[in-house]
Design an enzyme around this catalytic site. Structure first.
Site, PDB file in Angstrom:
ATOM      1  N   GLY A   9       0.793  -1.221   0.000  1.00 36.78           N
ATOM      2  CA  GLY A   9       0.000   0.000   0.000  1.00 36.78           C
ATOM      3  C   GLY A   9       0.822   1.266   0.000  1.00 36.78           C
ATOM      4  N   ASN A  10       2.086   1.174   0.457  1.00 31.53           N
ATOM      5  CA  ASN A  10       2.925   2.369   0.495  1.00 31.53           C
ATOM      6  C   ASN A  10       3.200   2.925  -0.899  1.00 31.53           C
ATOM      7  OD1 ASN A  10       4.686  -0.054   0.145  1.00 31.53           O
ATOM      8  ND2 ASN A  10       6.244   1.497  -0.111  1.00 31.53           N
ATOM      9  N   LYS A 122     -11.094 -10.562   7.132  1.00 33.32           N
ATOM     10  CA  LYS A 122     -10.305  -9.534   6.460  1.00 33.32           C
ATOM     11  C   LYS A 122     -10.899  -8.154   6.726  1.00 33.32           C
ATOM     12  CE  LYS A 122      -7.120  -8.227   3.397  1.00 33.32           C
ATOM     13  NZ  LYS A 122      -5.679  -8.414   3.601  1.00 33.32           N
ATOM     14  N   LYS A 206      -3.440 -10.184  -1.500  1.00 38.11           N
ATOM     15  CA  LYS A 206      -2.715  -9.877  -2.737  1.00 38.11           C
ATOM     16  C   LYS A 206      -1.372 -10.591  -2.817  1.00 38.11           C
ATOM     17  CE  LYS A 206      -0.499  -5.718  -0.885  1.00 38.11           C
ATOM     18  NZ  LYS A 206       0.809  -6.410  -0.675  1.00 38.11           N
ATOM     19  N   LYS A 264       2.701 -11.711   4.405  1.00 37.92           N
ATOM     20  CA  LYS A 264       3.834 -11.533   3.488  1.00 37.92           C
ATOM     21  C   LYS A 264       4.843 -12.660   3.649  1.00 37.92           C
ATOM     22  CE  LYS A 264       3.495  -6.465   3.317  1.00 37.92           C
ATOM     23  NZ  LYS A 264       2.127  -6.440   3.839  1.00 37.92           N
TER      24      LYS A 264
END
Length: 311
Positions: A9-10, A122, A206, A264
């Site tokens: 998102g960064n 989520k 994602k 991640k």
């Protein structure tokens, strides 16, 4: 070398920024400066997050008096794929003159029997007080749960099974095209009893979708680029240390937060365990250095496995 990059998102929205298009477009341009350096040396596939953008559109849709029913999450995912894909497409075309770039709206197949549909976890969208969240849940049919001191909407997050358009992505890559695909984990779809695709109310992780796509496309390296230089062991304690080079076995022995670094780490471990190739987590502006093995947290099957720079 074939590289897939999952942008956090960064890349689109810095911490504390308002989700204005102007801010996000400028951040995309900054991100693409680094991505262009990778694309100059390697085949490149780009995936991206869309959480903040979907959250904004979901609130707008729920509060729109002209709608009898708010837009479902598969449709909101398609909207944000188109929007963010357009920003990335144009920035990449400007940064890579003469290079063919394609941004694809893509679907991700999930199982209708996935237990996630019975247990939404989520978090999406903005935060509310408990009273506000419960009111919105009653009005819109949402499921809400506490998130720290606030409350937020939660939706199912099923495991990705396959990116439906994988063959088309592979064909484009063979033609030398830089591809943007699987934004936000892909639009969640199932196959109904007649075998037809149908969208469902869900959000797919994602990074897990990016790992799945990286495996299907036989990528040599999978990078998750975010706003931290390396994965930290014992994060937030006096004993915290950076992890420079590790293995899936070592990473899985460490407890990471489920809402941030945990997914991640799971994604890079899955890719390395399945393919035997290299994955990494690190800062966006250090992508080239990560591929050279001099930055980020590099994950390989064992401690002596060659880094991407030697492949």
């Amino acid at each position: 070398m074939r590289v897939i990059v999952a942008l956090g998102g960064n890349a689109l929205l810095q911490r504390g920024e308002k989700p204005d298009a102007e801010n996000q477009i400028e951040n995309v341009r900054t991100a693409v400066k680094t991505l262009a350096r990778v694309a100059a040396q390697h085949e490149l596939i780009i995936t991206h997050g869309n959480g903040p953008q979907v959250g904004v559109l979901a609130v707008e849709s729920a509060g729109d008096p002209n709608l009898t029913k708010s837009y479902p999450f598969d449709t909101l995912g398609a909207e944000t794929q188109g929007m963010i894909g357009y920003w990335l497409l144009q920035a990449l075309q400007n940064a890579l003159p003469g290079r063919q770039v394609l941004s694809m709206v893509t679907q991700t197949l999930v199982s209708v029997t996935d237990p996630a549909f019975e247990n939404p976890t989520k978090f999406v969208g903005q935060v509310y007080s408990q009273a506000e969240a419960e009111k919105l849940a009653r009005e819109n049919g949402w499921t809400v749960r506490p998130d720290g001191q606030y409350w937020r909407r939660v939706v199912p997050s099923p495991m990705p099974q396959r990116v439906v358009e994988t063959r088309l992505i592979r064909k484009a890559m063979r033609d030398g095209v830089t591809v943007v695909a699987a934004g936000g984990g892909g639009i969640p779809v199932i196959r109904d009893e007649d075998g037809r695709l149908r969208g469902v109310e869900a959000v797919i992780d994602k990074d897990l979708t990016a790992a799945l796509l990286a495996e299907a496309l036989e990528c040599d390296a999978f990078l998750i680029l975010t706003d931290v230089p390396r994965v930290m062991k014992d994060f937030g304690t006096p004993q915290q240390t950076e992890i420079a080079h590790t293995t899936p076995h070592e990473l899985r022995s460490i407890d990471f937060p489920a809402g941030s670094m945990g997914p991640k780490v799971d994604a890079v471990c899955r890719f390395v365990e399945t393919t035997g190739d290299m994955a990494a987590i690190g800062k966006l502006d250090q992508a080239v250095e990560i591929l050279a093995g001099t930055a980020g947290t590099i994950v390989t099957p064992n401690a002596t496995w060659p880094l991407a720079s030697t492949l």
